[in-house]
Write a protein that holds these residues in place. Structure first.
Motif, PDB file in Angstrom:
ATOM      1  N   GLU A 164      -8.245  -4.802   3.066  1.00 11.97           N
ATOM      2  CA  GLU A 164      -6.990  -5.525   3.283  1.00 11.97           C
ATOM      3  C   GLU A 164      -6.011  -4.701   4.132  1.00 11.97           C
ATOM      4  O   GLU A 164      -5.401  -5.213   5.070  1.00 11.97           O
ATOM      5  CB  GLU A 164      -6.375  -5.860   1.922  1.00 11.97           C
ATOM      6  CG  GLU A 164      -5.205  -6.807   1.993  1.00 11.97           C
ATOM      7  CD  GLU A 164      -4.635  -7.116   0.610  1.00 11.97           C
ATOM      8  OE1 GLU A 164      -3.924  -8.123   0.513  1.00 11.97           O
ATOM      9  OE2 GLU A 164      -4.887  -6.355  -0.356  1.00 11.97           O
ATOM     10  N   VAL A 165      -5.871  -3.412   3.806  1.00 16.12           N
ATOM     11  CA  VAL A 165      -4.965  -2.535   4.546  1.00 16.12           C
ATOM     12  C   VAL A 165      -5.478  -2.330   5.966  1.00 16.12           C
ATOM     13  O   VAL A 165      -4.713  -2.414   6.940  1.00 16.12           O
ATOM     14  CB  VAL A 165      -4.776  -1.186   3.811  1.00 16.12           C
ATOM     15  CG1 VAL A 165      -4.072  -0.160   4.685  1.00 16.12           C
ATOM     16  CG2 VAL A 165      -4.010  -1.396   2.510  1.00 16.12           C
ATOM     17  N   GLN A 166      -6.761  -2.069   6.107  1.00 21.98           N
ATOM     18  CA  GLN A 166      -7.345  -1.875   7.435  1.00 21.98           C
ATOM     19  C   GLN A 166      -7.151  -3.119   8.300  1.00 21.98           C
ATOM     20  O   GLN A 166      -6.795  -3.025   9.473  1.00 21.98           O
ATOM     21  CB  GLN A 166      -8.841  -1.535   7.321  1.00 21.98           C
ATOM     22  CG  GLN A 166      -9.140  -0.222   6.628  1.00 21.98           C
ATOM     23  CD  GLN A 166      -8.730   0.983   7.452  1.00 21.98           C
ATOM     24  OE1 GLN A 166      -9.007   1.042   8.636  1.00 21.98           O
ATOM     25  NE2 GLN A 166      -8.059   1.922   6.835  1.00 21.98           N
ATOM     26  N   GLN A 167      -7.385  -4.286   7.709  1.00 21.73           N
ATOM     27  CA  GLN A 167      -7.241  -5.551   8.448  1.00 21.73           C
ATOM     28  C   GLN A 167      -5.781  -5.777   8.853  1.00 21.73           C
ATOM     29  O   GLN A 167      -5.508  -6.196   9.976  1.00 21.73           O
ATOM     30  CB  GLN A 167      -7.746  -6.731   7.602  1.00 21.73           C
ATOM     31  CG  GLN A 167      -7.835  -8.035   8.374  1.00 21.73           C
ATOM     32  CD  GLN A 167      -8.822  -7.977   9.528  1.00 21.73           C
ATOM     33  OE1 GLN A 167      -9.970  -7.581   9.360  1.00 21.73           O
ATOM     34  NE2 GLN A 167      -8.378  -8.343  10.714  1.00 21.73           N
ATOM     35  N   ILE A 223      -5.760   3.575   1.325  1.00 21.34           N
ATOM     36  CA  ILE A 223      -5.646   3.511   2.789  1.00 21.34           C
ATOM     37  C   ILE A 223      -6.847   2.792   3.394  1.00 21.34           C
ATOM     38  O   ILE A 223      -6.715   2.079   4.381  1.00 21.34           O
ATOM     39  CB  ILE A 223      -5.522   4.938   3.378  1.00 21.34           C
ATOM     40  CG1 ILE A 223      -4.178   5.546   2.955  1.00 21.34           C
ATOM     41  CG2 ILE A 223      -5.654   4.924   4.884  1.00 21.34           C
ATOM     42  CD1 ILE A 223      -4.071   7.033   3.228  1.00 21.34           C
ATOM     43  N   GLN A 224      -8.013   2.978   2.798  1.00 18.59           N
ATOM     44  CA  GLN A 224      -9.235   2.440   3.388  1.00 18.59           C
ATOM     45  C   GLN A 224      -9.641   1.072   2.852  1.00 18.59           C
ATOM     46  O   GLN A 224     -10.712   0.590   3.205  1.00 18.59           O
ATOM     47  CB  GLN A 224     -10.386   3.437   3.205  1.00 18.59           C
ATOM     48  CG  GLN A 224     -10.168   4.696   4.014  1.00 18.59           C
ATOM     49  CD  GLN A 224     -11.309   5.687   3.865  1.00 18.59           C
ATOM     50  OE1 GLN A 224     -12.121   5.604   2.950  1.00 18.59           O
ATOM     51  NE2 GLN A 224     -11.365   6.637   4.771  1.00 18.59           N
ATOM     52  N   GLU A 242      -8.018   8.732  -4.583  1.00 19.34           N
ATOM     53  CA  GLU A 242      -7.394   7.430  -4.814  1.00 19.34           C
ATOM     54  C   GLU A 242      -6.501   7.037  -3.640  1.00 19.34           C
ATOM     55  O   GLU A 242      -6.468   5.871  -3.249  1.00 19.34           O
ATOM     56  CB  GLU A 242      -6.586   7.452  -6.121  1.00 19.34           C
ATOM     57  CG  GLU A 242      -7.458   7.540  -7.353  1.00 19.34           C
ATOM     58  CD  GLU A 242      -6.662   7.828  -8.625  1.00 19.34           C
ATOM     59  OE1 GLU A 242      -7.023   7.270  -9.681  1.00 19.34           O
ATOM     60  OE2 GLU A 242      -5.681   8.621  -8.559  1.00 19.34           O
ATOM     61  N   ARG A 243      -5.797   8.013  -3.070  1.00 16.29           N
ATOM     62  CA  ARG A 243      -4.962   7.732  -1.883  1.00 16.29           C
ATOM     63  C   ARG A 243      -5.838   7.237  -0.741  1.00 16.29           C
ATOM     64  O   ARG A 243      -5.505   6.283  -0.054  1.00 16.29           O
ATOM     65  CB  ARG A 243      -4.205   8.992  -1.454  1.00 16.29           C
ATOM     66  CG  ARG A 243      -3.105   9.385  -2.385  1.00 16.29           C
ATOM     67  CD  ARG A 243      -2.377  10.650  -1.922  1.00 16.29           C
ATOM     68  NE  ARG A 243      -1.497  11.132  -2.959  1.00 16.29           N
ATOM     69  CZ  ARG A 243      -0.320  10.596  -3.257  1.00 16.29           C
ATOM     70  NH1 ARG A 243       0.116   9.578  -2.576  1.00 16.29           N
ATOM     71  NH2 ARG A 243       0.414  11.078  -4.239  1.00 16.29           N
ATOM     72  N   ALA A 248       0.842  -1.203   0.000  1.00 20.91           N
ATOM     73  CA  ALA A 248       0.000   0.000   0.000  1.00 20.91           C
ATOM     74  C   ALA A 248       0.878   1.254   0.000  1.00 20.91           C
ATOM     75  O   ALA A 248       0.582   2.235  -0.703  1.00 20.91           O
ATOM     76  CB  ALA A 248      -0.925  -0.004   1.212  1.00 20.91           C
ATOM     77  N   GLU A 249       1.952   1.218   0.765  1.00 18.77           N
ATOM     78  CA  GLU A 249       2.861   2.363   0.837  1.00 18.77           C
ATOM     79  C   GLU A 249       3.474   2.644  -0.534  1.00 18.77           C
ATOM     80  O   GLU A 249       3.603   3.802  -0.939  1.00 18.77           O
ATOM     81  CB  GLU A 249       3.961   2.064   1.864  1.00 18.77           C
ATOM     82  CG  GLU A 249       4.788   3.254   2.255  1.00 18.77           C
ATOM     83  CD  GLU A 249       5.785   2.903   3.340  1.00 18.77           C
ATOM     84  OE1 GLU A 249       6.990   3.099   3.097  1.00 18.77           O
ATOM     85  OE2 GLU A 249       5.382   2.424   4.408  1.00 18.77           O
ATOM     86  N   GLU A 250       3.836   1.599  -1.257  1.00 23.27           N
ATOM     87  CA  GLU A 250       4.390   1.774  -2.597  1.00 23.27           C
ATOM     88  C   GLU A 250       3.355   2.417  -3.526  1.00 23.27           C
ATOM     89  O   GLU A 250       3.691   3.292  -4.324  1.00 23.27           O
ATOM     90  CB  GLU A 250       4.862   0.436  -3.165  1.00 23.27           C
ATOM     91  CG  GLU A 250       6.170  -0.040  -2.560  1.00 23.27           C
ATOM     92  CD  GLU A 250       6.638  -1.380  -3.106  1.00 23.27           C
ATOM     93  OE1 GLU A 250       6.252  -1.730  -4.247  1.00 23.27           O
ATOM     94  OE2 GLU A 250       7.371  -2.076  -2.390  1.00 23.27           O
TER      95      GLU A 250
END
Length: 189
Positions: free
Chosen positions: A120-123, A116-117, A111-112, A98-100
């Motif tokens: 998968e990222v939240q989990q 972030i939301q 889109e950013r 996600a950071e990439e």
């Protein structure tokens, strides 16, 4: 190595900032500029935090053994998390991915936010927080963190002889800001 660096930096930063007080950074950044006598305490706190961060970075760059100790601590933490039933390496890979994506300068703010939301990222963030809590009181980890903190502070003192004064001032400012907030009805709920 890409996956390790953000978490290594986080571990070392946590070790250093814990010296200044666990809430110093959150308090300093969370306050809305409420200037008191003698200037703006929030502005001074930010300057002190910058000095601390720069000194810490110099200390790490000039002491490769600190990075090795940090990596050993990171591996210990990750191994303990895995032993507790978590999959921190997978979650770190998700966050690194996600950071990439967020490094893409062409991404819009929308889109950013979507990156972030994502579920998968939240989990992954929730999993890592739970894993951190699960191993937070592990004696071996606490001892390794303390040893790294002591080594880091020794290196930081070599870089900046006044670093103890910087940390002491941060703690003093934090107390002042908390008192001001408390005196202004800090309990809003």
């Amino acid at each position: 190595m890409k996956i390790r660096y953000p978490s290594l930096a986080g571990l070392i930063a946590a070790a250093a900032l814990a010296l200044a007080s666990p809430l110093a950074m959150a308090q300093g950044m969370g306050q809305q500029g409420q200037g008191g006598q003698g200037g703006d305490p929030q502005m001074e706190m930010q300057q002190l935090q910058q000095t601390l961060a720069e000194t810490q970075q110099q200390a790490i760059e000039n002491n490769p053994d600190l990075e090795q100790k940090g990596e050993a601590l990171e591996n210990l933490v990750l191994d303990k998390m895995e032993a507790a039933g978590y999959q921190p390496r997978r979650d770190l890979e998700t966050l690194e991915s996600a950071e990439e994506q967020l490094r893409d300068p062409d991404l819009s703010a929308e889109e950013r936010q979507q990156v972030i939301q994502t579920e998968e990222v939240q989990q992954a963030q929730m999993n890592l927080q739970e894993a951190q809590q699960a191993v937070a009181q592990d004696e071996e980890i606490l001892e390794a963190q303390e040893a790294l903190r002591e080594d880091l502070m020794a290196a930081m003192r070599q870089e900046n002889a006044d670093i103890d004064d910087v940390i002491e001032r941060m703690q003093s400012l934090q107390q002042q800001m908390q008192q001001q907030q408390g005196g202004q009805g800090g309990m809003m709920r």
